[in-house]
Scaffold this motif. Structure first.
Motif, PDB file in Angstrom:
ATOM      1  N   GLN A 196       0.731  -1.281  -0.079  1.00  0.00           N
ATOM      2  CA  GLN A 196      -0.024  -0.037  -0.119  1.00  0.00           C
ATOM      3  C   GLN A 196       0.790   1.436   0.075  1.00  0.00           C
ATOM      4  O   GLN A 196       2.264   1.154   0.110  1.00  0.00           O
ATOM      5  N   ASP A 197       0.278   2.307  -0.247  1.00  0.00           N
ATOM      6  CA  ASP A 197       0.939   3.778  -0.103  1.00  0.00           C
ATOM      7  C   ASP A 197       1.807   3.727   0.952  1.00  0.00           C
ATOM      8  O   ASP A 197       2.908   4.343   1.073  1.00  0.00           O
ATOM      9  N   TRP A 198       1.429   3.273   2.206  1.00  0.00           N
ATOM     10  CA  TRP A 198       1.954   3.284   3.475  1.00  0.00           C
ATOM     11  C   TRP A 198       3.292   2.668   3.348  1.00  0.00           C
ATOM     12  O   TRP A 198       4.552   3.198   3.842  1.00  0.00           O
ATOM     13  N   HIS A 199       3.558   1.426   2.892  1.00  0.00           N
ATOM     14  CA  HIS A 199       4.809   0.623   2.600  1.00  0.00           C
ATOM     15  C   HIS A 199       5.762   1.650   1.802  1.00  0.00           C
ATOM     16  O   HIS A 199       7.023   1.726   2.121  1.00  0.00           O
ATOM     17  N   MET A 200       5.152   2.313   0.715  1.00  0.00           N
ATOM     18  CA  MET A 200       6.040   3.298   0.031  1.00  0.00           C
ATOM     19  C   MET A 200       6.717   4.243   0.915  1.00  0.00           C
ATOM     20  O   MET A 200       7.917   4.377   0.811  1.00  0.00           O
ATOM     21  N   THR A 201       5.829   4.826   1.425  1.00  0.00           N
ATOM     22  CA  THR A 201       6.321   6.191   2.395  1.00  0.00           C
ATOM     23  C   THR A 201       7.445   5.508   3.394  1.00  0.00           C
ATOM     24  O   THR A 201       8.327   6.021   3.612  1.00  0.00           O
ATOM     25  N   HIS A 202       7.022   4.397   4.042  1.00  0.00           N
ATOM     26  CA  HIS A 202       7.784   3.968   5.198  1.00  0.00           C
ATOM     27  C   HIS A 202       9.161   3.334   4.844  1.00  0.00           C
ATOM     28  O   HIS A 202      10.347   3.938   5.343  1.00  0.00           O
ATOM     29  N   TYR A 203       9.094   2.668   3.642  1.00  0.00           N
ATOM     30  CA  TYR A 203      10.725   2.141   3.184  1.00  0.00           C
ATOM     31  C   TYR A 203      11.279   3.333   2.574  1.00  0.00           C
ATOM     32  O   TYR A 203      12.662   3.476   2.777  1.00  0.00           O
ATOM     33  N   VAL A 204      10.672   4.107   1.578  1.00  0.00           N
ATOM     34  CA  VAL A 204      11.410   5.108   1.064  1.00  0.00           C
ATOM     35  C   VAL A 204      11.850   6.190   1.615  1.00  0.00           C
ATOM     36  O   VAL A 204      13.067   6.746   1.561  1.00  0.00           O
ATOM     37  N   SER A 205      11.230   6.497   2.894  1.00  0.00           N
ATOM     38  CA  SER A 205      11.777   7.426   3.768  1.00  0.00           C
ATOM     39  C   SER A 205      13.154   7.123   4.474  1.00  0.00           C
ATOM     40  O   SER A 205      13.948   8.031   4.776  1.00  0.00           O
TER      41      SER A 205
END
Ligand code: FNR
Length: 338
Positions: A38-47
């Motif tokens: 989900q979008d959450w995972h993108m934000t979490h890992y990419v940050s």
């Protein structure tokens, strides 16, 4: 000063810019029980990639639906999962980090409707379901699922694969005599209890030439359980099979109290590193740059896995660099403030 923490690490042609690994952490944030990012995972890992972590490891990702800890776990049991991971990898790598994924099967710790599976029909505790003892066919299917998951991880562009052999999940359940009471060739002797992991590694290596890590629980914290010295034997076999690094965690195979203190698992990493002459990762309450530097400089591990401190501070790499008195690269957009 030249630091160990901010020196590069190369394994099978993959170079990490520093020794900091974002330790795998389940987010239980997939929707609709479909295992998708989900979008959450993108934000979490990419940050954390923006924060200059050298290697991002995606959380325990199930190779079969019945291998999820919860219905919200990420999955890699279908070709449909590849696209999302490919997008995540593109974004992680755009910030100079390398990417990896932890392939997992929860075994008897799956909290799901329907049947759950383990080497022996023993529940983790009285609140959990009693698993079905896996048949040979179940075992073979699961080994194939790890290989298929690895193939998909490759298609998605991951640099490194880690097998989750720790924390009382399926692979760990085969390794430990506390959870493996089988009387066939997958149970009994140390060699037999290793057979499931051996065959998974063989199957994965047929489809994956890249770096392969295995996370283990190097202490069962139980009088009849395994300790770090038992894991030296397993680590030697893994090394012979071409595993590149043992990520050394501990516990959770049976309910047991763990005495937790800063670096509480580092001694296990040191035992395995020196005993099996294989690279290791240290993890567990490592929260400062100096602590990480001490571990690396004294040859107690080759990589530093950081979990909770990276949740609190996505810029932990920068904090650690400041503490060690070195400058590290910033995202160019942040140059003036870094
Ligand atoms: C974890 N941990 C973990 N370990 C693992 O091998 N696979 C996983 O998916 C997870 N999931 C997970 C979720 C969350 C929220 C936490 C806090 C932890 C364990 C983690 O990787 C690490 O080994 C421990 O947290 C100890 O390291 P720290 O937190 O003291 O740096």
């Amino acid at each position: 000063m030249k630091t160990a923490l901010f020196s590069p690490y190369t394994v099978k042609g993959v170079t990490l810019k520093n020794r900091i690994v974002m330790s795998p952490m389940c987010m239980y944030s997939s929707h609709n029980e479909d295992g998708h990012l989900q979008d959450w995972h993108m934000t979490h890992y990419v940050s954390r990639a923006v924060g200059q972590v050298g290697l991002i490891m995606v959380e325990a990702t199930a190779v079969q639906p019945q291998g999820r800890i919860s219905p919200q776990d990420l999955g890699i049991w279908s070709d449909n999962h590849v696209k999302g991971f490919a997008e995540l990898n593109k974004q992680i790598k755009a910030h100079g980090a390398k990417s990896s994924i932890q392939l997992a099967h929860a075994g008897r710790k799956a909290m799901l409707d329907g049947d759950i599976f383990a080497p022996s029909a023993l529940p983790f505790n009285e609140k959990m379901k009693t698993p079905l003892e896996m048949t040979k066919a179940d075992i073979n299917e699961t080994i194939t699922a790890f290989a298929d998951g690895s193939k998909r991880a490759k298609d998605a562009g991951f640099d490194i694969i880690e097998l989750h052999g720790a924390h009382g999940y399926l692979i760990n359940e085969f390794l430990s005599p506390l959870t493996n009471k089988r009387e066939d060739e997958f149970g009994g002797s140390t060699e037999n209890r290793y057979r499931f992991l051996r065959e998974i590694i063989e199957a994965v290596k047929d489809v994956w030439e890249g770096p392969l890590f295995v996370r283990v629980s190097a202490n069962d914290y139980h009088p009849e359980g395994l300790t770090d010295t038992d894991y030296v034997t397993y680590a030697k076999w893994m090394k012979d099979q071409g595993v590149d690094l043992i990520d050394v965690s501990s516990g959770a195979v049976v309910p047991a109290a763990i005495d937790v203190y800063p670096g509480y698992q580092v001694g296990f990493s040191e035992t395995i590193k020196s005993g099996a002459e294989i690279d290791t990762g240290a993890v567990g309450l490592i929260t400062s740059g100096l602590q990480a530097e001490e571990i690396l400089r004294n040859n107690r591990a080759d990589l530093i896995f950081v979990a909770r401190e990276l949740l609190r501070n996505p810029y932990w790499a920068r904090t650690a660099a400041k503490e060690l008195g070195v400058e590290i690269e910033s995202p160019k957009q942040y140059d003036r403030a870094w």
